[in-house]
Design a protein around this motif. Sequence first.
Motif, mmCIF file in Angstrom:
data_model
loop_
_atom_site.group_PDB
_atom_site.id
_atom_site.type_symbol
_atom_site.label_atom_id
_atom_site.label_comp_id
_atom_site.label_asym_id
_atom_site.label_seq_id
_atom_site.Cartn_x
_atom_site.Cartn_y
_atom_site.Cartn_z
ATOM 1 N N ALA A 145 0.821 -1.210 0.000
ATOM 2 C CA ALA A 145 0.000 0.000 0.000
ATOM 3 C C ALA A 145 0.859 1.266 0.000
ATOM 4 O O ALA A 145 0.361 2.359 -0.257
ATOM 5 C CB ALA A 145 -0.926 0.009 1.218
ATOM 6 N N ALA A 146 2.156 1.113 0.294
ATOM 7 C CA ALA A 146 3.024 2.282 0.459
ATOM 8 C C ALA A 146 3.996 2.437 -0.700
ATOM 9 O O ALA A 146 4.438 1.458 -1.303
ATOM 10 C CB ALA A 146 3.819 2.144 1.760
ATOM 11 N N ARG A 147 4.328 3.685 -1.004
ATOM 12 C CA ARG A 147 5.445 3.956 -1.892
ATOM 13 C C ARG A 147 6.550 4.569 -1.037
ATOM 14 O O ARG A 147 6.483 5.727 -0.647
ATOM 15 C CB ARG A 147 5.062 4.916 -3.001
ATOM 16 N N GLY B 224 8.400 -4.466 -4.485
ATOM 17 C CA GLY B 224 7.193 -4.973 -3.814
ATOM 18 C C GLY B 224 7.342 -6.413 -3.369
ATOM 19 O O GLY B 224 6.714 -7.309 -3.900
ATOM 20 N N LEU B 225 8.173 -6.628 -2.373
ATOM 21 C CA LEU B 225 8.483 -7.989 -1.937
ATOM 22 C C LEU B 225 7.914 -8.273 -0.549
ATOM 23 O O LEU B 225 7.747 -7.364 0.269
ATOM 24 C CB LEU B 225 10.000 -8.202 -1.902
ATOM 25 N N ALA B 226 7.672 -9.551 -0.278
ATOM 26 C CA ALA B 226 7.176 -9.962 1.036
ATOM 27 C C ALA B 226 8.157 -9.557 2.136
ATOM 28 O O ALA B 226 7.747 -9.106 3.208
ATOM 29 C CB ALA B 226 6.949 -11.475 1.057
ATOM 30 N N TYR C 196 17.686 -9.014 1.117
ATOM 31 C CA TYR C 196 18.287 -10.349 1.063
ATOM 32 C C TYR C 196 18.219 -10.949 -0.342
ATOM 33 O O TYR C 196 18.612 -12.083 -0.544
ATOM 34 C CB TYR C 196 17.590 -11.283 2.060
ATOM 35 N N GLY C 197 17.668 -10.197 -1.285
ATOM 36 C CA GLY C 197 17.597 -10.704 -2.653
ATOM 37 C C GLY C 197 16.206 -11.180 -3.011
ATOM 38 O O GLY C 197 15.239 -10.899 -2.289
ATOM 39 N N HIS C 198 16.137 -11.871 -4.141
ATOM 40 C CA HIS C 198 14.826 -12.331 -4.585
ATOM 41 C C HIS C 198 14.973 -13.578 -5.439
ATOM 42 O O HIS C 198 16.061 -13.920 -5.904
ATOM 43 C CB HIS C 198 14.104 -11.228 -5.350
ATOM 44 N N MET C 199 13.854 -14.250 -5.643
ATOM 45 C CA MET C 199 13.861 -15.519 -6.387
ATOM 46 C C MET C 199 12.608 -15.597 -7.245
ATOM 47 O O MET C 199 11.581 -15.022 -6.905
ATOM 48 C CB MET C 199 13.806 -16.696 -5.422
#
Lengths: 443, 443
Positions: B306-308, B319-321, B353-356
Amino acid sequence: MPDPGNSRRKAPAIVILGAGFAGMEAAEALGRAGLPFTLIDQNNHLFQPLLYQVATTTLQTAEIAAPIRAILSRYPGADVLMDRVIDIDADRKVVTMTNDSIPYDYLIVATGARTSYFGNDALRQHSFALKTLDDAVRLRHQILTAFERAEISRDDATRRKLMTFVLVGGGPNGVGAAVATRELAARTLARDFHHVDATKTRVIIVEAGDTILPGIDAELVDRAMETLSAKEVEVRTNAKVVAITPEGVDLEDGHIEAGTVIWTAGVAVPDLAAWLGAEADKAGRIVVGEDLTVPERPNIWVVGDAARSLDEQGDPHPGLAALAKQQGRYAAAAITAACHGKAERTPFHYSDYGHMVPLGRFAAIAHVKGWKLSGLIAWLLWAFVHVLFLMDWRRRLMVTLTWIWSLATKRTGSRIIINRDGVELPQPDPAHQPTDAPKHGVA
Amino acid sequence: MPDPGNSRRKAPAIVILGAGFAGMEAAEALGRAGLPFTLIDQNNHLFQPLLYQVATTTLQTAEIAAPIRAILSRYPGADVLMDRVIDIDADRKVVTMTNDSIPYDYLIVATGARTSYFGNDALRQHSFALKTLDDAVRLRHQILTAFERAEISRDDATRRKLMTFVLVGGGPNGVGAAVATRELAARTLARDFHHVDATKTRVIIVEAGDTILPGIDAELVDRAMETLSAKEVEVRTNAKVVAITPEGVDLEDGHIEAGTVIWTAGVAVPDLAAWLGAEADKAGRIVVGEDLTVPERPNIWVVGDAARSLDEQGDPHPGLAALAKQQGRYAAAAITAACHGKAERTPFHYSDYGHMVPLGRFAAIAHVKGWKLSGLIAWLLWAFVHVLFLMDWRRRLMVTLTWIWSLATKRTGSRIIINRDGVELPQPDPAHQPTDAPKHGVA
């Protein structure tokens, strides 16, 4: 597109209608015999005896349902059509579906039973059924949201009404569902709600006859009544329902204020009799001969809940899964014999292994080979048999783990509430539409 | 009725809107700090990164969703209200819901994102979304019935169309769902259907930009493209969708005939900006300061999708968990500090921590702490992390067992099709309503 193993054009054409216990058992028997056949159903295969555990959030849908074509994929001659039967022409030997029609030489009708409201549509409108997987998912949604609505309500009468559940019909399904609903409330939900006391949830079985569990040994029924009493499930016998409204249930001699009414009474089969030109009993079941065929239609077998068959004493067979399976197997054997040129038929004989009724956590009654069992030992037998008869080892493992976990933790694993976008869930005034079929998305 | 642990009347009142990753993380942090709070949401908590596995029949709904009140039941001060927020009055400090209103001293807005059609409702009408549990269950129903309809169709063009799936949007969600759909068809369904060859199923990712997976390292994207090609998922970049019809997708420079269109592009938040009197970016996200509060509203934090918010270099956060969780924890810590009289605030810092991105069976790409991983090793890391972050040990065990079983047997466990009574499933002419939202009951 390839068309491997499709043998619709080879004679004789064998068609099975319905993939319940009777239809699937017939299909497996024909598959093992190497005969090609076509099975028509609109749904998955469903393990109905555990359906109430989906409604009461212990099991998930996929643990008791499986795609028919996956179960039958080992038989190259098995052709599965997901379609709806809309007519049978017994003279031309053709089954008509919504999208197509198919000729048959041999037909097994295993279309099962459905919830009956005795022609009174008002009974359907404000109650929940428990016959199909969709019914169970709707009912689960209703039970869970009833407590959510009670939690945000500030009116004590509304809360009490939302937390009262009535099961109409004292058969094994109704009794099993009643205990499970009461245990869900008192054991699982009670500790998650702060504003309502879920241990005060009322679950009431309403039965028109003298006793619940008709047809079951009186001593075992007495033991079941004791268990129900200990688990705080109320039972009202000789209570005839005259109306179901958004306010609850109107009885001939009273009224029960309830937010949720579950209708388990009555079974009937759709317009089969007209299609087959055959006689039906008042529950809509087709009257079949001792070889389970329709009179004057020796190539049409009716099996399972769709049939009214008699035992050697002339009494109607009970509506049990074991009977449906034996009848499906019998019809498949008769067709296999006919395909091999053997015309003579022996009468169907039902091997009665008994029956059981689950009564929640660590309780059941069972009448097996003359033995009358109750309590933990009956529950263990019930649990063992029901895990054993599931479709495959994966589901057996999953259900066993789920049960162990639920019994150990008092939690249930399938408490899923889903809203469709834009539909608000709790009703400000539940009196206006508490028991309507939910409009929300369900899973 | 008892009212234990309800501390709505004690000052200060803390209210959280939304039970996604950000809202739940904030709730857990407040609970651990011993502060009472109220969490408002309409749904279960959902583990969104695995949502596509529900749509593609590997996982069941209850394996990635859980009741909010069950997760928070260990905190006596946690008050969960299942209701829909319809207004926020930032001057009076009141949140209004459908059924009630509630005052707050501190407010955490974690209402997340939803599928956006950029104001073009025609795009919504003939496509499927993949954001909520309900979306996933509808899409699962659509995919399974597409093959059932193809199986009973006798027209090759209709079959080809039913067996073509278009995913609009080349983000991680779209790519993950595309590979899973292709593998469902080619590995699992192929052997169960006799009249159609499911290995010929086409799955096409349509992306308006130059490349799929924007924002991800170019070398890893190249490796992902190789995997997609090997798994026979088609990719069309620089392809702008102008319309979605029952016939398929109209592109600026062409048309793709398809029975199912899945819309994963675009995120936007509902009328938050108006409620808060705050500025929003064009995706509808609220522009927050470096302490994640709304300008001139130091008691309102907006966190998660919801935030920028901006990183130290002035670039928007991804936009990651992981970001949502860190923001939720940060807001809870700021409120806890304020409750203990500490007014000063340090800026939010995102630990990246990165992404997958999952790419189906035994394949993924991962960019972790500078390491670029792909193939089996990336998949193992992805699987390990996603099991680890599930809500509880039961779900971790169930998902692990389900994955092992699916990978070993090529089967998937959640192929559930349910019809509501009286609704016929297969359409005689799929051209008329193939991609409409299904009317059937779903589970």
